[in-house]
Design a protein around this motif. Structure first.
Motif, PDB file in Angstrom:
ATOM      1  N   UNK A  82      55.835   7.963 -43.822  1.00 18.09           N
ATOM      2  CA  UNK A  82      55.414   8.748 -42.659  1.00 18.09           C
ATOM      3  C   UNK A  82      54.698   7.792 -41.714  1.00 18.09           C
ATOM      4  N   UNK A  83      55.387   7.390 -40.672  1.00 16.46           N
ATOM      5  CA  UNK A  83      54.867   6.374 -39.763  1.00 16.46           C
ATOM      6  C   UNK A  83      54.140   7.050 -38.609  1.00 16.46           C
ATOM      7  N   UNK A  84      52.805   7.067 -38.712  1.00 18.57           N
ATOM      8  CA  UNK A  84      51.980   7.682 -37.665  1.00 18.57           C
ATOM      9  C   UNK A  84      51.178   6.637 -36.897  1.00 18.57           C
ATOM     10  N   UNK A  85      51.600   5.374 -37.008  1.00 18.99           N
ATOM     11  CA  UNK A  85      51.025   4.275 -36.212  1.00 18.99           C
ATOM     12  C   UNK A  85      49.556   4.029 -36.504  1.00 18.99           C
ATOM     13  N   UNK A  86      49.214   3.952 -37.775  1.00 20.06           N
ATOM     14  CA  UNK A  86      47.844   3.580 -38.102  1.00 20.06           C
ATOM     15  C   UNK A  86      47.175   4.523 -39.066  1.00 20.06           C
ATOM     16  N   UNK A  87      45.833   4.409 -39.163  1.00 22.51           N
ATOM     17  CA  UNK A  87      45.061   5.177 -40.137  1.00 22.51           C
ATOM     18  C   UNK A  87      44.739   6.574 -39.657  1.00 22.51           C
ATOM     19  N   UNK A  88      45.689   7.489 -39.767  1.00 26.09           N
ATOM     20  CA  UNK A  88      45.510   8.851 -39.238  1.00 26.09           C
ATOM     21  C   UNK A  88      44.442   9.630 -39.993  1.00 26.09           C
ATOM     22  N   UNK A  89      44.141   9.252 -41.219  1.00 28.46           N
ATOM     23  CA  UNK A  89      43.125   9.973 -41.995  1.00 28.46           C
ATOM     24  C   UNK A  89      41.777   9.960 -41.273  1.00 28.46           C
ATOM     25  N   UNK A  90      41.511   8.893 -40.514  1.00 33.60           N
ATOM     26  CA  UNK A  90      40.212   8.782 -39.847  1.00 33.60           C
ATOM     27  C   UNK A  90      40.111   9.675 -38.617  1.00 33.60           C
ATOM     28  N   UNK A  91      41.265  10.192 -38.155  1.00 34.36           N
ATOM     29  CA  UNK A  91      41.238  11.102 -37.002  1.00 34.36           C
ATOM     30  C   UNK A  91      40.473  12.383 -37.300  1.00 34.36           C
ATOM     31  N   UNK A  92      40.270  12.704 -38.577  1.00 32.90           N
ATOM     32  CA  UNK A  92      39.591  13.942 -38.963  1.00 32.90           C
ATOM     33  C   UNK A  92      38.073  13.759 -39.072  1.00 32.90           C
ATOM     34  N   UNK A  93      37.592  12.536 -38.910  1.00 31.93           N
ATOM     35  CA  UNK A  93      36.180  12.239 -39.108  1.00 31.93           C
ATOM     36  C   UNK A  93      35.458  12.101 -37.769  1.00 31.93           C
ATOM     37  N   UNK A  94      34.122  12.315 -37.747  1.00 27.87           N
ATOM     38  CA  UNK A  94      33.364  12.203 -36.488  1.00 27.87           C
ATOM     39  C   UNK A  94      33.538  10.857 -35.789  1.00 27.87           C
ATOM     40  N   UNK A  95      33.805   9.793 -36.549  1.00 26.67           N
ATOM     41  CA  UNK A  95      33.949   8.470 -35.937  1.00 26.67           C
ATOM     42  C   UNK A  95      35.096   8.404 -34.932  1.00 26.67           C
ATOM     43  N   UNK A  96      36.041   9.369 -35.045  1.00 25.10           N
ATOM     44  CA  UNK A  96      37.202   9.326 -34.149  1.00 25.10           C
ATOM     45  C   UNK A  96      36.807   9.535 -32.690  1.00 25.10           C
ATOM     46  N   UNK A  97      35.606  10.052 -32.446  1.00 20.26           N
ATOM     47  CA  UNK A  97      35.134  10.271 -31.078  1.00 20.26           C
ATOM     48  C   UNK A  97      34.323   9.100 -30.538  1.00 20.26           C
ATOM     49  N   UNK A  98      34.122   8.071 -31.333  1.00 27.39           N
ATOM     50  CA  UNK A  98      33.311   6.940 -30.899  1.00 27.39           C
ATOM     51  C   UNK A  98      34.121   5.992 -30.024  1.00 27.39           C
ATOM     52  N   UNK A  99      33.442   5.292 -29.102  1.00 26.33           N
ATOM     53  CA  UNK A  99      34.145   4.308 -28.271  1.00 26.33           C
ATOM     54  C   UNK A  99      34.789   3.224 -29.143  1.00 26.33           C
ATOM     55  N   UNK A 100      35.947   2.765 -28.756  1.00 29.25           N
ATOM     56  CA  UNK A 100      36.676   1.688 -29.428  1.00 29.25           C
ATOM     57  C   UNK A 100      37.188   2.078 -30.815  1.00 29.25           C
ATOM     58  N   UNK A 101      37.200   3.389 -31.107  1.00 28.53           N
ATOM     59  CA  UNK A 101      37.700   3.843 -32.413  1.00 28.53           C
ATOM     60  C   UNK A 101      39.139   3.416 -32.654  1.00 28.53           C
TER      61      UNK A 101
END
Length: 583
Positions: free
Chosen positions: A493-512
């Motif tokens: 499943x090619x989603x272009x990177x670490x999609x698991x982190x999209x569910x965490x608060x860090x996904x809203x940080x600059x340069x995420x």
């Protein structure tokens, strides 16, 4: 106490180049055979050459897979163990090769798996002298093994050969017992550059080597006192009980299904537990049960029976933390504590008879409690399916299509998103499909290698579902995939990177995106072509279905890429969650 076992008679063919190394190896292989080690993954090198050649001449080692990469090779041996329950060996040459075993050793340590590590070393007189390709083999592995031995240099002496056999037998015995797990045998071979350099052997040494192999019985685990446990916890029929089965359950799936049927308790089963294939109506998805608005009416259990590692779904973890109660934890080895349960009663490696005795005490459960759970889960499943059918192409529809497929005999779930997708979309079924994962230390390392070991050991057709990062992390394993001649599908499943982190608060940080999600470009088709493997790229559900069907019918490895938009997993699961909360 050591016991003698019958072994084959040595002849010239058993002695690689008729040197001391070959004689030493013959005795070590006798001990491995006596201990039931018949599968191995071997990594070539000057130090390991004599061992690899000798293994190849032994009929007992019918499944010796040669691996160019030690990290992938060690995971392949681990996959053989996961699929069969029998021990398997990984053989390496000297130097940094040994350090590459550590990732797989951490998994074997955490899951209590009998991985036999055989490291081929240089002579002792070259240690700490500045000679190349040498490290401390024992030190590199010692934190993760149950026992280890640094064998003496080969010598032409009957007493030394007898002691060699005893030493190897003692270490091999420690792979089982109250705390099963990996063991390590380090073999310093004679020869400055490689291990097949010729040398004379005396008739006395050969006669001693012909003597039977030794066998040391493993320590016997203590029996569980089931009747005392029943009395102490006041267990009874009719309790509002709940079984929670995570990955790496310590109980064979058939026995676990029988136990679940006997108790009548609702079962929150991760897909990686294997119980979703039991056919039992009260085996439920944790998300379907606990994600809906009406789940608040389920109430608190009187008893929780936990099996395996921590459940993957946060909703299940949150429910256990919010409802502390009487808990029995069933595990392969004794554990100090569990973060989901401040207190619990341990049931370590129970026998089938012990499980049946516990099940009889709890028989039938509480029918109203069970029916309530089943009704809530059924409503949640209907809502979830309806949302998925309306979603445009993306990671959620792709995962749903993959886990509806029925063309493969076993399934391996990669960590990060695929194991979570399976808990959403792998519906309860009755075909007892074996399901494997590397969940011991929760990483994406070694996924391709582990799958290859499972496929090689079982001879069954298999489906591996993993993400693009996990695929890249274990590319060397594809070199061994070239030789496999049964249907085996690697679905990326090619989603272009670490999609698991999209569910965490860090996904809203600059340069995420740059620093954490780490998007990049990889041509999976070209990677497949580099290894001479079949490949399909899919950008809709129909194409994915056709590619999986074709892979299931092809005798060899196929790589199927489900190319999905980045961020589509988080978006799709948000739609499902909203629908369940609204009811």
């Amino acid at each position: 106490m050591a016991h003698a076992l019958r072994t084959h008679d040595l002849d010239d063919a058993d002695l690689v180049e008729r040197n001391l190394n070959g004689l030493w190896i013959s005795c070590i292989l006798d001990q491995l055979e006596a201990a039931g080690v018949h599968r191995a993954v071997a990594c070539p090198g000057g130090r390991s050459a004599a061992m690899l050649l000798a293994m190849g001449r032994r009929a007992a080692f019918g499944e010796v897979l040669i691996s160019v990469d030690e990290r992938s090779g060690a995971y392949t041996a681990l996959g053989m163990i996961k699929a069969t329950g029998a021990p398997a060996a990984i053989v390496t040459t000297s130097g940094s090769a040994v350090a590459n075993l550590v990732p797989a050793l951490t998994e074997a340590d955490e899951c209590g798996l009998p991985l036999v590590v055989i490291t081929c070393d240089r002579p002792r007189n070259l240690r700490h002298t500045g000679f190349g390709q040498m490290i401390d083999h024992l030190g590199a592995c010692q934190s993760f093994v149950r026992a280890s031995v640094d064998l003496p240099d080969p010598v032409d002496d009957a007493a030394a050969i007898a002691e060699l056999k005893q030493s190897v037998a003692r270490v091999l015995a420690q792979r089982n017992g109250p705390r099963p797990g990996p063991i390590h045998i380090n073999i310093p071979f004679a020869g400055r550059y490689e291990s097949t350099e010729p040398g004379a052997i005396s008739p006395t040494a050969i006669r001693e080597a012909r003597r039977p192999a030794f066998f040391h019985a493993s320590p016997i685990p203590e029996e569980n006192q089931i009747d005392l446990l029943i009395d102490r916890l006041r267990l009874r029929s009719g309790m509002k009980g709940l079984i929670v089965a995570g990955p790496e359950c310590a109980v064979p799936t058939a026995q676990l299904a029988e136990f679940a049927a006997q108790t009548g308790f609702p079962v929150l089963a991760d897909t990686a537990s294997g119980l979703r294939g039991s056919g039992l109506a009260h085996v439920l998805s944790g998300f379907d049960s606990l994600g809906a608005a009406d789940s608040a009416g389920l109430g608190a259990p009187e008893l929780v029976i936990r099996l395996g590692l921590a459940p993957v779904m946060p909703a299940v973890q949150d429910y256990l933390l919010a409802h502390p109660c009487l808990t029995i934890k069933i595990s392969r080895t004794a554990q100090e504590r569990d973060y989901l349960h401040p207190a619990y009663s341990a049931l370590v490696n129970p026998s089938e008879a012990e499980l049946q005795r516990l099940g009889a005490a709890l028989a039938c459960g509480n029918p109203l409690w069970r029916e309530t759970w089943c009704a809530v889960a059924a409503r949640g499943a209907r809502l979830r399916r309806a949302v998925v059918e309306r979603l445009p192409w993306g990671e959620v529809p792709a995962a749903s299509e993959i886990f509806q497929h029925r063309g493969f005999e076993f399934l391996h779930l990669g960590n990060s998103m695929p194991i979570r997708h399976a808990d959403f979309f792998y519906e309860n079924r009755a075909d007892r499909q074996p399901v494997y994962s590397n969940r011991g230390v929760w990483g994406i390392d070694g996924t391709l290698g582990t799958f290859l070991g499972e496929a090689a050991a079982t001879g069954q057709s298999g489906l591996l579902v993993l993400g693009d990062l996990a695929f890249i992390h274990d590319l060397p394993a594809l070199a061994n995939a070239q030789r496999h001649r049964r249907p085996a599908c690697v679905c990326v499943i090619n989603n272009s990177g670490g999609a698991i982190f999209d569910f965490l608060p860090m996904s809203n940080l600059p340069d995420y995106r740059r620093a954490v999600s780490n998007p990049y470009q990889i041509d999976i088709g070209m990677a497949a072509a580099a290894f001479g493997l079949r490949y399909h790229r899919c950008e809709n559900r129909a194409a994915l279905r056709e590619a999986l069907d074709a892979a299931a019918a092809y005798d060899g490895f196929t790589i199927v890429e489900a190319a999905v938009p980045a961020g589509s997993a988080a978006l799709g699961l948000q739609h499902i969650g909203l629908a369940l909360r609204r009811g």
